[in-house]
Design an enzyme around this catalytic site. Structure first.
Site, PDB file in Angstrom:
ATOM      1  N   ASP A  74     -11.569  13.884 -30.568  1.00  0.00           N
ATOM      2  CA  ASP A  74     -12.294  12.640 -30.301  1.00  0.00           C
ATOM      3  C   ASP A  74     -13.731  12.970 -29.933  1.00  0.00           C
ATOM      4  O   ASP A  74     -14.095  14.144 -29.760  1.00  0.00           O
ATOM      5  CB  ASP A  74     -11.620  11.828 -29.180  1.00  0.00           C
ATOM      6  N   ASP A  76     -16.978  11.784 -27.420  1.00  0.00           N
ATOM      7  CA  ASP A  76     -17.362  11.048 -26.224  1.00  0.00           C
ATOM      8  C   ASP A  76     -18.882  10.977 -26.117  1.00  0.00           C
ATOM      9  O   ASP A  76     -19.601  11.895 -26.529  1.00  0.00           O
ATOM     10  CB  ASP A  76     -16.807  11.715 -24.974  1.00  0.00           C
ATOM     11  N   ASP A 158     -16.490  18.954 -14.823  1.00  0.00           N
ATOM     12  CA  ASP A 158     -15.560  19.900 -14.214  1.00  0.00           C
ATOM     13  C   ASP A 158     -15.865  21.348 -14.566  1.00  0.00           C
ATOM     14  O   ASP A 158     -16.097  22.184 -13.685  1.00  0.00           O
ATOM     15  CB  ASP A 158     -14.113  19.537 -14.574  1.00  0.00           C
TER      16      ASP A 158
END
Length: 466
Positions: A74, A76, A158
């Site tokens: 995907d 983003d 992260d």
């Protein structure tokens, strides 16, 4: 596999602070990415947002995977526009989420996820707005809608390899955390203090393992060090979220090595406590069965064959079932009801930790139930079992049990031959069973019932397969 696991816990190549206010800028001649490689819908969103006066970039996994030559699942987008401003620009946009508000923009079956730049949470609890941000006593973030700048957003990412921003208009990469360096050195490294970052969101521990397994990367020493200590924090994560994370862990095509790493880092016990207990008390069988199941799943995924979470969960939980069934039998419960009751208890307990939907728990129980029915082949039972929609899954599961070392007196081979035999050969196979006694057929012999007597049921195969 073990060699890869041991290599995962590397000493860092250098001790540097991976947060900075100005990024390293890689121009088009310094990297391999091209605008045409990315989803045209994602590129269009970035261009439209930039045209409306907002900052916007392709970000995270899609940039990381493209640099590694992997096709992203995907795409983003990160932007300075708030969710409401994004929705105002796109009629096909929908705001989702409460803990972490996002925008989904739909283009047919493709969905592009757009997130607003995030900032760090206020250090003083009195400064927190509960509508925007909140934490629990252990530091886990319960709500994360504190918007910020691009630089602050990079700090909130992260891992360094996920803090890369690609501008398809200028074809530049902005790298705030030495992410390109860690990609080149195949290293998973958290941004910021690892213990604090895991406390903010314990699922990051699972993500570290997943990325290491998926990308064949090592985990940097300071990133891995707090995991065993903080593993119990996964109990605070909602069970529905853990279900989604477990699917990502085991259905990505790298489930076998993921399992090894989860066990080594004491994370597996937080996800599957009953199975972890079985792994401790019957290590060889439990490890072999789960590893075989995951290896087969990985192979099917690589071959683009369908896989079902029900079969995977059936394998992950099965080693914990025989002891329960045996205890129920020792209390006087017949074998089949004991199997059904043990299965019900085990699944109910597991769903407290991982919310397995009913559309999967029902097939799990049916696969397990087939293990009691497959030995019962006399008369027309074998043909009725062949017509059962769960036969194939039950048969495959039987072979899995045998490959893990369970003794079934050749039951798997018998069913393999029976499926390949013609009608005449099948009748001969059934007649052969009737001459071998109850133990071979798994079904009771017919007896005449004298007055006042009850027909006794023959014992079903042991739940341990012995």
């Amino acid at each position: 596999m073990l060699k890869k696991l041991f290599q995962s816990f590397r000493t860092p190549l250098r001790r540097t602070q991976h947060i900075r206010s100005t990024p390293e800028v890689l121009n088009s001649g310094q990297h391999s990415l091209q605008k045409a490689q990315f989803s045209r819908y994602a590129v269009n969103i970035v261009e439209r947002l930039q045209g409306a006066g907002y900052q916007a970039y392709l970000v995270g996994g899609c940039v990381r995977d493209m640099l590694l030559g992997i096709t992203p699942k995907d795409f983003d987008v990160a932007t300075s526009a708030t969710p409401e401003q994004v929705r105002a620009e796109f009629r096909n946009a929908r705001i989702i989420g409460r803990r972490f508000k996002l925008v989904h923009i739909h283009f047919g079956r493709e969905i592009i996820e757009v997130a607003t730049f995030r900032a760090n949470h206020p250090q003083n609890e009195d400064d927190e707005d509960s509508n925007q941000s909140s934490r629990n006593e252990s530091g886990r973030i319960l709500r994360d809608n504190v918007y910020g700048t691009l630089e602050e957003d990079a700090q909130r990412r992260d891992f360094t390899i996920n803090a890369l921003y690609y501008d398809p208009v200028s074809e530049r990469i902005l790298d705030y955390a030495n992410g390109v360096h860690d990609i080149r050195n195949h290293l998973i490294r958290l941004i910021g203090d690892p213990k604090q970052r895991y406390q903010e969101d314990p699922v990051r521990m699972l993500r570290a393992v997943r990325f290491a397994a998926k990308l064949n990367f090592g985990i940097e020493k300071h990133t891995v060090q707090p995991i065993r200590e903080l593993a119990p924090m996964l109990r605070e994560i909602p069970s529905a979220r853990l279900f989604e994370e477990v699917l990502k862990l085991f259905l990505s095509g790298h489930g076998a090595i993921t399992f090894e790493m989860l066990v080594d880092l004491q994370l597996f016990a937080q996800l599957f406590p009953a199975s972890a207990d079985a792994l401790e008390h019957n290590p060889e069988y439990t490890h072999t069965l789960i590893s075989e199941a995951l290896t087969n799943t990985d192979l099917r995924i690589k071959q683009n064959k369908p896989v079902t979470p029900a079969f995977l969960f059936a394998a992950l939980l099965w080693p914990a079932l025989p002891a329960r069934v045996l205890r129920l039998q020792e209390r006087g419960m017949p074998p089949i009801p004991a199997m059904q009751e043990g299965a019900h208890e085990l699944i109910a307990e597991q769903c407290q930790r991982i919310a397995i939907p009913k559309r999967f728990t029902m097939p799990i129980r049916e696969i397990w139930d087939m293990q009691e029915r497959l030995p019962r082949r006399s008369g027309k039972r074998a043909d009725l079992l062949l017509d059962n929609p769960r036969f194939r899954a039950g048969y495959d599961f039987l072979l899995l049990r045998e490959s893990a070392g369970e003794q079934t007196d050749g039951l798997g081979e018998w069913w393999t031959d029976y499926q390949d035999a013609n009608d005449s050969e099948r009748r001969d196979m059934i007649r052969d069973l009737s001459g071998k006694g109850d133990d071979a057929s798994g079904a009771p012999r017919k007896r005449r019932r004298s007055s006042g007597s009850k027909r006794k049921r023959a014992g079903a195969p042991s739940a341990t397969g012995e």
